[in-house]
Design a protein around this motif. Structure first.
Motif, PDB file in Angstrom:
ATOM      1  N   MET A   1       0.838  -1.177   0.000  1.00  0.00           N
ATOM      2  CA  MET A   1       0.000   0.000   0.000  1.00  0.00           C
ATOM      3  C   MET A   1       0.879   1.233   0.000  1.00  0.00           C
ATOM      4  SD  MET A   1      -3.382  -0.904   2.209  1.00  0.00           S
ATOM      5  CE  MET A   1      -3.935   0.706   1.944  1.00  0.00           C
ATOM      6  N   GLY A   2       1.438   1.517  -1.134  1.00  0.00           N
ATOM      7  CA  GLY A   2       2.300   2.671  -1.262  1.00  0.00           C
ATOM      8  C   GLY A   2       1.530   3.974  -1.146  1.00  0.00           C
ATOM      9  N   LYS A   3       2.120   4.927  -0.498  1.00  0.00           N
ATOM     10  CA  LYS A   3       1.549   6.267  -0.303  1.00  0.00           C
ATOM     11  C   LYS A   3       0.175   6.219   0.356  1.00  0.00           C
ATOM     12  CE  LYS A   3       4.140   8.338  -4.000  1.00  0.00           C
ATOM     13  NZ  LYS A   3       4.137   9.198  -5.164  1.00  0.00           N
ATOM     14  N   CYS A   4       0.032   5.356   1.307  1.00  0.00           N
ATOM     15  CA  CYS A   4      -1.209   5.279   2.085  1.00  0.00           C
ATOM     16  C   CYS A   4      -1.076   6.247   3.248  1.00  0.00           C
ATOM     17  CB  CYS A   4      -1.433   3.858   2.591  1.00  0.00           C
ATOM     18  SG  CYS A   4      -2.832   3.729   3.685  1.00  0.00           S
ATOM     19  N   GLU A   5      -1.722   7.391   3.128  1.00  0.00           N
ATOM     20  CA  GLU A   5      -1.567   8.426   4.138  1.00  0.00           C
ATOM     21  C   GLU A   5      -2.793   8.465   5.043  1.00  0.00           C
ATOM     22  OE1 GLU A   5      -0.231  12.156   2.741  1.00  0.00           O
ATOM     23  OE2 GLU A   5       1.152  11.259   1.317  1.00  0.00           O
ATOM     24  N   VAL A  24      -8.606   2.212   1.846  1.00  0.00           N
ATOM     25  CA  VAL A  24      -8.770   0.885   1.257  1.00  0.00           C
ATOM     26  C   VAL A  24      -8.101   0.851  -0.109  1.00  0.00           C
ATOM     27  CG1 VAL A  24     -10.423  -0.838   0.466  1.00  0.00           C
ATOM     28  CG2 VAL A  24     -10.941   0.549   2.467  1.00  0.00           C
ATOM     29  N   GLU A  25      -7.306  -0.180  -0.341  1.00  0.00           N
ATOM     30  CA  GLU A  25      -6.687  -0.437  -1.641  1.00  0.00           C
ATOM     31  C   GLU A  25      -7.586  -1.463  -2.334  1.00  0.00           C
ATOM     32  OE1 GLU A  25      -4.476  -2.188  -4.650  1.00  0.00           O
ATOM     33  OE2 GLU A  25      -4.660  -3.282  -2.796  1.00  0.00           O
ATOM     34  N   ARG A  26      -8.253  -1.057  -3.392  1.00  0.00           N
ATOM     35  CA  ARG A  26      -9.333  -1.847  -3.997  1.00  0.00           C
ATOM     36  C   ARG A  26      -8.868  -3.070  -4.781  1.00  0.00           C
ATOM     37  NH1 ARG A  26     -13.751  -0.409  -1.327  1.00  0.00           N
ATOM     38  NH2 ARG A  26     -13.935   1.828  -1.237  1.00  0.00           N
ATOM     39  N   THR A  27      -7.709  -3.041  -5.414  1.00  0.00           N
ATOM     40  CA  THR A  27      -7.323  -4.170  -6.267  1.00  0.00           C
ATOM     41  C   THR A  27      -7.057  -5.436  -5.463  1.00  0.00           C
ATOM     42  OG1 THR A  27      -5.013  -3.474  -6.238  1.00  0.00           O
ATOM     43  CG2 THR A  27      -6.365  -2.715  -8.078  1.00  0.00           C
ATOM     44  N   HIS A  28      -6.469  -5.310  -4.278  1.00  0.00           N
ATOM     45  CA  HIS A  28      -6.187  -6.478  -3.440  1.00  0.00           C
ATOM     46  C   HIS A  28      -7.068  -6.533  -2.196  1.00  0.00           C
ATOM     47  CE1 HIS A  28      -2.442  -6.012  -5.786  1.00  0.00           C
ATOM     48  NE2 HIS A  28      -2.537  -7.335  -5.829  1.00  0.00           N
ATOM     49  N   MET A  43      -3.324  -0.798  11.798  1.00  0.00           N
ATOM     50  CA  MET A  43      -3.401  -2.202  11.398  1.00  0.00           C
ATOM     51  C   MET A  43      -3.734  -2.295   9.912  1.00  0.00           C
ATOM     52  SD  MET A  43      -5.387  -4.086  14.464  1.00  0.00           S
ATOM     53  CE  MET A  43      -4.515  -5.616  14.349  1.00  0.00           C
ATOM     54  N   LEU A  44      -3.258  -3.370   9.293  1.00  0.00           N
ATOM     55  CA  LEU A  44      -3.636  -3.732   7.925  1.00  0.00           C
ATOM     56  C   LEU A  44      -4.444  -5.011   7.987  1.00  0.00           C
ATOM     57  CD1 LEU A  44      -0.288  -3.231   5.990  1.00  0.00           C
ATOM     58  CD2 LEU A  44      -2.310  -1.806   5.857  1.00  0.00           C
ATOM     59  N   SER A  45      -5.474  -5.101   7.162  1.00  0.00           N
ATOM     60  CA  SER A  45      -6.303  -6.295   7.183  1.00  0.00           C
ATOM     61  C   SER A  45      -6.886  -6.557   5.803  1.00  0.00           C
ATOM     62  CB  SER A  45      -7.437  -6.138   8.183  1.00  0.00           C
ATOM     63  OG  SER A  45      -8.294  -7.249   8.141  1.00  0.00           O
ATOM     64  N   THR A  46      -7.020  -7.832   5.468  1.00  0.00           N
ATOM     65  CA  THR A  46      -7.735  -8.225   4.261  1.00  0.00           C
ATOM     66  C   THR A  46      -9.108  -8.775   4.615  1.00  0.00           C
ATOM     67  OG1 THR A  46      -6.738 -10.419   4.343  1.00  0.00           O
ATOM     68  CG2 THR A  46      -5.640  -8.769   2.982  1.00  0.00           C
ATOM     69  N   LEU A  47      -9.371  -8.943   5.905  1.00  0.00           N
ATOM     70  CA  LEU A  47     -10.626  -9.533   6.347  1.00  0.00           C
ATOM     71  C   LEU A  47     -11.702  -8.482   6.592  1.00  0.00           C
ATOM     72  CD1 LEU A  47     -12.037 -12.150   7.218  1.00  0.00           C
ATOM     73  CD2 LEU A  47     -11.206 -11.714   9.519  1.00  0.00           C
ATOM     74  N   THR A  48     -11.453  -7.552   7.480  1.00  0.00           N
ATOM     75  CA  THR A  48     -12.442  -6.526   7.814  1.00  0.00           C
ATOM     76  C   THR A  48     -11.775  -5.163   7.871  1.00  0.00           C
ATOM     77  OG1 THR A  48     -12.063  -6.819  10.175  1.00  0.00           O
ATOM     78  CG2 THR A  48     -13.857  -8.078   9.207  1.00  0.00           C
ATOM     79  N   GLY A  49     -12.581  -4.152   7.987  1.00  0.00           N
ATOM     80  CA  GLY A  49     -12.080  -2.787   8.077  1.00  0.00           C
ATOM     81  C   GLY A  49     -12.877  -2.001   9.095  1.00  0.00           C
ATOM     82  N   CYS A  50     -13.212  -0.757   8.756  1.00  0.00           N
ATOM     83  CA  CYS A  50     -13.961   0.115   9.664  1.00  0.00           C
ATOM     84  C   CYS A  50     -15.458   0.076   9.403  1.00  0.00           C
ATOM     85  CB  CYS A  50     -13.491   1.554   9.498  1.00  0.00           C
ATOM     86  SG  CYS A  50     -11.979   1.910  10.372  1.00  0.00           S
TER      87      CYS A  50
END
Length: 103
Positions: A1-5, A24-28, A43-50
Motif C-alpha cells: 500500500m504505497g503512499k497510504c496516508e 482501502v486499496e481496492r485491487t487487493h 493495522m492492515l487487514s484483508t478480512l475486515t475494516g472500519c
C-alpha cells in the motif's frame, strides 16, 4: 500500500478516544486502519475494516467510571484472537527438546 496516508497521531488525538481513519486499496482489498484509544494503533487487514463498528468499555480517569468507546471490527477481532499465538508460543517453550546431530 504505497503512499497510504492515514491521519497523523496528532490529528486523530484531537478527535478524541474512539476516533478512526481508514484507507482501502481496492485491487487487493486491503484496508489500513488507524484507531485512537490511549495511543494511535495502526493495522492492515484483508478480512475486515472500519465498516462495522463495535463498542468497547474503557476506564475514563476524569469521571472515574466505565465509558463506551467505538472500535473498528478489525481491532476487536485482533483483541479476541491474539491470545492463541501467545498460548502456542508458551506451550512450545515448555516442551522444547534439544536436537543434536552428528556428522
Amino acid at each position: 500500500m504505497g503512499k497510504c496516508e492515514l491521519k497523523s497521531e496528532k490529528e486523530i488525538r484531537k478527535q478524541g478516544r474512539g476516533a478512526s481513519d481508514e484507507r482501502v486499496e481496492r485491487t487487493h482489498n486491503i484496508s489500513a486502519v488507524r484507531w485512537f484509544d490511549n495511543r494511535a494503533v495502526a493495522m492492515l487487514s484483508t478480512l475486515t475494516g472500519c465498516e462495522t463498528v463495535v463498542s468497547a468499555k474503557r476506564w475514563d480517569k476524569t469521571t472515574k467510571q466505565q465509558k463506551d468507546v467505538t472500535m473498528p471490527s478489525v481491532i476487536g477481532d485482533y483483541n479476541r484472537n491474539m491470545g492463541g499465538i501467545d498460548l502456542l508460543d508458551s506451550y512450545l517453550a515448555k516442551y522444547r527438546y534439544k536436537m543434536r546431530s552428528r556428522r
